[in-house]
Design a protein around this motif. Sequence first.
Motif, mmCIF file in Angstrom:
data_model
loop_
_atom_site.group_PDB
_atom_site.id
_atom_site.type_symbol
_atom_site.label_atom_id
_atom_site.label_comp_id
_atom_site.label_asym_id
_atom_site.label_seq_id
_atom_site.Cartn_x
_atom_site.Cartn_y
_atom_site.Cartn_z
ATOM 1 N N PRO A 1 -10.537 21.717 -3.656
ATOM 2 C CA PRO A 1 -9.748 20.671 -2.981
ATOM 3 C C PRO A 1 -9.699 20.815 -1.453
ATOM 4 O O PRO A 1 -8.721 21.269 -0.888
ATOM 5 C CB PRO A 1 -8.360 20.812 -3.594
ATOM 6 N N ILE B 1 3.042 5.538 -3.004
ATOM 7 C CA ILE B 1 1.678 5.067 -2.763
ATOM 8 C C ILE B 1 1.337 4.066 -3.855
ATOM 9 O O ILE B 1 1.439 4.374 -5.042
ATOM 10 C CB ILE B 1 0.659 6.231 -2.803
ATOM 11 N N ASN B 2 0.942 2.880 -3.462
ATOM 12 C CA ASN B 2 0.602 1.867 -4.449
ATOM 13 C C ASN B 2 -0.835 2.045 -4.924
ATOM 14 O O ASN B 2 -1.755 1.974 -4.126
ATOM 15 C CB ASN B 2 0.768 0.475 -3.826
ATOM 16 N N ARG B 3 -0.993 2.281 -6.201
ATOM 17 C CA ARG B 3 -2.326 2.355 -6.776
ATOM 18 C C ARG B 3 -2.398 1.382 -7.953
ATOM 19 O O ARG B 3 -2.883 1.703 -9.037
ATOM 20 C CB ARG B 3 -2.650 3.791 -7.222
ATOM 21 N N GLU B 4 -1.897 0.217 -7.692
ATOM 22 C CA GLU B 4 -1.862 -0.857 -8.683
ATOM 23 C C GLU B 4 -3.278 -1.139 -9.192
ATOM 24 O O GLU B 4 -4.178 -1.436 -8.396
ATOM 25 C CB GLU B 4 -1.298 -2.083 -7.958
ATOM 26 N N GLN C 1 -5.419 0.889 -10.160
ATOM 27 C CA GLN C 1 -6.380 1.922 -9.766
ATOM 28 C C GLN C 1 -5.952 3.261 -10.371
ATOM 29 O O GLN C 1 -5.672 4.225 -9.662
ATOM 30 C CB GLN C 1 -6.444 2.028 -8.246
ATOM 31 N N ARG D 1 -4.632 15.091 -9.430
ATOM 32 C CA ARG D 1 -5.406 16.316 -9.689
ATOM 33 C C ARG D 1 -5.710 17.071 -8.397
ATOM 34 O O ARG D 1 -5.802 18.295 -8.403
ATOM 35 C CB ARG D 1 -6.720 15.953 -10.387
ATOM 36 N N SER D 2 -5.880 16.330 -7.324
ATOM 37 C CA SER D 2 -6.183 17.012 -6.056
ATOM 38 C C SER D 2 -4.902 17.385 -5.319
ATOM 39 O O SER D 2 -4.952 17.777 -4.155
ATOM 40 C CB SER D 2 -7.068 16.135 -5.185
ATOM 41 N N ALA E 1 -8.649 13.101 -2.421
ATOM 42 C CA ALA E 1 -9.374 12.324 -3.437
ATOM 43 C C ALA E 1 -9.180 10.834 -3.209
ATOM 44 O O ALA E 1 -10.046 10.024 -3.509
ATOM 45 C CB ALA E 1 -8.874 12.704 -4.823
ATOM 46 N N THR E 2 -8.032 10.485 -2.707
ATOM 47 C CA THR E 2 -7.710 9.066 -2.533
ATOM 48 C C THR E 2 -7.071 8.897 -1.160
ATOM 49 O O THR E 2 -6.368 9.796 -0.682
ATOM 50 C CB THR E 2 -6.793 8.592 -3.690
ATOM 51 N N GLN F 1 -2.508 15.602 -4.150
ATOM 52 C CA GLN F 1 -1.953 14.693 -3.140
ATOM 53 C C GLN F 1 -0.640 14.095 -3.633
ATOM 54 O O GLN F 1 0.232 13.777 -2.854
ATOM 55 C CB GLN F 1 -2.944 13.553 -2.867
ATOM 56 N N PHE F 2 -0.561 13.890 -4.949
ATOM 57 C CA PHE F 2 0.635 13.284 -5.533
ATOM 58 C C PHE F 2 1.389 14.291 -6.403
ATOM 59 O O PHE F 2 0.775 15.089 -7.109
ATOM 60 C CB PHE F 2 0.268 12.082 -6.414
ATOM 61 N N ARG G 1 0.800 -1.221 0.000
ATOM 62 C CA ARG G 1 0.000 0.000 0.000
ATOM 63 C C ARG G 1 0.837 1.276 0.000
ATOM 64 O O ARG G 1 0.612 2.159 -0.817
ATOM 65 C CB ARG G 1 -0.904 -0.027 1.231
ATOM 66 N N VAL H 1 -12.712 2.849 -5.262
ATOM 67 C CA VAL H 1 -12.734 4.243 -5.735
ATOM 68 C C VAL H 1 -11.804 5.105 -4.882
ATOM 69 O O VAL H 1 -11.041 5.925 -5.381
ATOM 70 C CB VAL H 1 -14.177 4.804 -5.709
ATOM 71 N N VAL I 1 -15.639 13.334 -5.471
ATOM 72 C CA VAL I 1 -14.209 13.581 -5.705
ATOM 73 C C VAL I 1 -14.030 14.791 -6.621
ATOM 74 O O VAL I 1 -13.224 15.687 -6.359
ATOM 75 C CB VAL I 1 -13.519 12.332 -6.306
ATOM 76 N N ASN J 1 -6.859 10.981 -9.835
ATOM 77 C CA ASN J 1 -7.604 11.882 -8.939
ATOM 78 C C ASN J 1 -6.688 12.435 -7.850
ATOM 79 O O ASN J 1 -6.767 13.616 -7.501
ATOM 80 C CB ASN J 1 -8.779 11.145 -8.287
ATOM 81 N N GLY J 2 -5.830 11.583 -7.323
ATOM 82 C CA GLY J 2 -4.873 12.017 -6.309
ATOM 83 C C GLY J 2 -3.922 13.066 -6.857
ATOM 84 O O GLY J 2 -3.556 14.023 -6.166
ATOM 85 N N SER K 1 -7.985 6.398 -9.427
ATOM 86 C CA SER K 1 -7.682 6.862 -8.074
ATOM 87 C C SER K 1 -6.357 7.631 -8.062
ATOM 88 O O SER K 1 -6.237 8.679 -7.418
ATOM 89 C CB SER K 1 -7.620 5.639 -7.147
ATOM 90 N N ALA L 1 -12.589 17.383 -4.104
ATOM 91 C CA ALA L 1 -11.152 17.076 -4.078
ATOM 92 C C ALA L 1 -10.428 17.732 -5.254
ATOM 93 O O ALA L 1 -9.286 18.152 -5.120
ATOM 94 C CB ALA L 1 -10.929 15.576 -4.109
ATOM 95 N N VAL L 2 -11.125 17.812 -6.387
ATOM 96 C CA VAL L 2 -10.456 18.363 -7.574
ATOM 97 C C VAL L 2 -10.851 19.841 -7.774
ATOM 98 O O VAL L 2 -9.994 20.721 -7.734
ATOM 99 C CB VAL L 2 -10.781 17.522 -8.824
#
Lengths: 524, 318
Positions: free
Chosen positions: B164, A230-233, A235, A244-245, B168-169, A247-248, A206, B264, B156, A241-242, A238, B160-161
């Motif tokens: 924000p 972060i593993n998003r295998e 996904q 775009r928000s 999102a995840t 987080q990544f 994970r 999701v 989301v 989205n991470g 997801s 989140a987008v």
Amino acid sequence: MVNVTRRNVLLAGLSGPAFLAALDSELIGSASAQTQQPKRGGTLVYAQCSGNRRGGDASNTRHPYFMVDLITRSAYNTLTWVDEGLNVVNELATKVVPADDKLNVWEITVREGVKFHDGREVMAKDWASSFELHRRRNFASQQIKSTEVTGTHSLRFFLDAGNSEFPFVLAEYDNVVMPANEDFEKIGMTGIGTGPFKIVEADPQRRMVLDRFDGYWKKDQPWLDRLEVINREGQMESAINGFRSRQFDAVLNIDPRLVRQLSAEPDTDVVPASSGDQAVIILPKHPGSPFLDKRIRQALAFAIDREAIVRIVYGGAKFGWMGNDSHMAGTDPMFAPRPVKRDVAKAKALLAEAGHPNGITLPTLYYAPQWPEMSRYFQVIQETVKEAGITLPIEERPNDGYLRFRQGDPDVTKGNWHKFAYTAVGPRNPGISLFRMRGANNESGYWSGPAHDRYMELYRTAMVTADAAKRKAIYAEMQQLCFEEAPALLPAGRNNVLIKRPNVRGLNNHPQHWSITWDGVWKA
Amino acid sequence: MLIAALRRVLLSVITLVMLAVFIFIATEIMPGDALDVSLSADEIAMIPPERLAKMKQDLGLDRPAHERLLAFLNGAITLDFGKTLISKTPVSAIIGYPLRNSLILAGAVLLIAIPLALAIGIAAAFWKGRAVDHLVSTGSIIGYSIPEFVIGTILVMLFAVAWPIFPATITASTRDPALTLLASSPLAVATVLIGSIAYLARLLRTGMVDALASDFVERLRLTGIPEWRIVFLHALPAAVVPSLTALALYAASLVSGIVVVELVFAYPGLGQELVRGVTRREVHVVQAIALCSAAVVVALNLLADLAILMLDPRTRRA
């Protein structure tokens, strides 16, 4: 990155001078970004989406074999490294040379002053101990019969047969150095390596958190203070989205179908590697198969529009490449491009010669959606071969059980024949890549005959040829045989793609996902 | 009542045994095995067939089916589901935290959803046929009908987008404390909550409408008891009892069935672990999760049955 969008221009007031000013500032900004000096500090969070079915559990997730993604180079080092151009270069080795003409004994000198994360210096005995594990567990290292420590910083590898490409084996992502332990089962469990970052937190399958290793052997590196994986295998949504928000900072292994969309998004750099995996179309040669006839295999090879695959499926040469019907990756220095282009007339002539003047209907070509773009890939093939009079039924099969389905039983007397089907292959060293077309391997469709025998003879010669230029000539002849015989088809491949924020610098993509390095990555 | 209760317990045990056999058969017919999927295409192409056969033998993949079924049933009784095929990790260590996390998510959702649904259901029933009722009825149909992955994706995109304010995840670790996990999962909780409130409110509204229209409520009204007492102390218990089984099954489905929401948002629950187990053909993990999920459903159903037996004397004769 120059990012002059319609929106930017409109915002700039739609005037000529304003547009020029906007363009100017983008260009200047871009140029200054390129010349900026690396900066220390910061945390980089990235998501990875590729499958890693060896992901570990709480007991072993720090072990390089079971890390949350395959990029072991964040925490570990190997003796050699394959660079982004698929050339092998030294990493913790300073010298890798064969000790005899048969190339089955190799002498290695290892870098001095390299420290483990616990502060202890790496010695040759650590390498020997680590390879005791690797030769038992890593498929590419099974050729190592034994190791011998010849000095504090030198050792020898004894192979079961000559292997001119052995330096590539030392670059395998599993083949890292770990503190010596007499019980090889315990090696690596602590997660102590020599890499730019040390593992501080690991949630199996994970998430992994790594902190900067101050004693790293490369001066000033790494630049980042912290790396979070972060593993998003499986996904992708997801992960995107991470991103775009926010987080990544980066997402690795992007679905090629998303490239166009992501390229248009603000604050997003799309970074392709020079190549990546490619599709293998297995042409079965069991009793009754039309592919027993070389002319039909060749006709299909001539009829496929490889350029169309690259253009339609991958969006152009920046994100895809044309194969040469061998397992070699397009950017491999030993790759020999296919000598002729698509030739529909030649395909028709070959079919007519084979007794199909009005065209031919081939057996169903099966594929599994192991890559998301596969449906489109085979639809393009299906459409383009029509022009040569080839009707090609295609059928998607579920990933579940696909391997057994396509492989059938190698014993043709059982009637469960291997299928006319797709599989994927990644870019490896020429030795491994070209060995995959051996007759005993399902991927070659169990190729046989004089041409195959010649191919294997060349392979054996290459494996004991130390001179790289001579080897290149041998490999070229082997690839020419693949072109002439078409034992299998490898029409086109994808370039690995990652996305990142523009402030993430020094992050180079790699045709081998697992060979990406983080040493020189920094955040502006 | 004791005999009725024992009958239900016995029925639950028989159901579980049958489910265990069914789960075993289901995992048996899955194509491929753990070795097939644990090896890369490179390894499959390079490892000689005889060595592959030996690896299969070492993993016990060639053992006869009846041997494996007995081992599974024995494990189910002793709650020891063995070890994973490839990494030899105890299955309990693999599914322990994901099970806890799924219970946390389901618990948080129910904790918020039940009081809200009660309030909404009572209000809609009390003002039946009026604007509030129409609003609740329409809203609950919409909330319950929209698939959770659609609700999740919309949330989301919005929170989140575009704006924000929430992640999102979910990047929290599997072993993080419950509060950390929940703090990083507001959109996942909200996604499950919308459907849950819609379903439960609708369920309670129907029960309350029936209860408020019943003869005994009419009699209570004639005796002059205040309306609020009639609603909360008399009609509500009568409305809740018939809904208990449905509520229990819904709670069970939350624990075991929110796979889509987990995917999701990458929530580290049982659903994700199940998908991973299936993908990797770790049959022991799949069997354990499937059986745990089945056990939760059977246990909550049993609890609901027993509760109804206690609260409704008419059922004791059945």
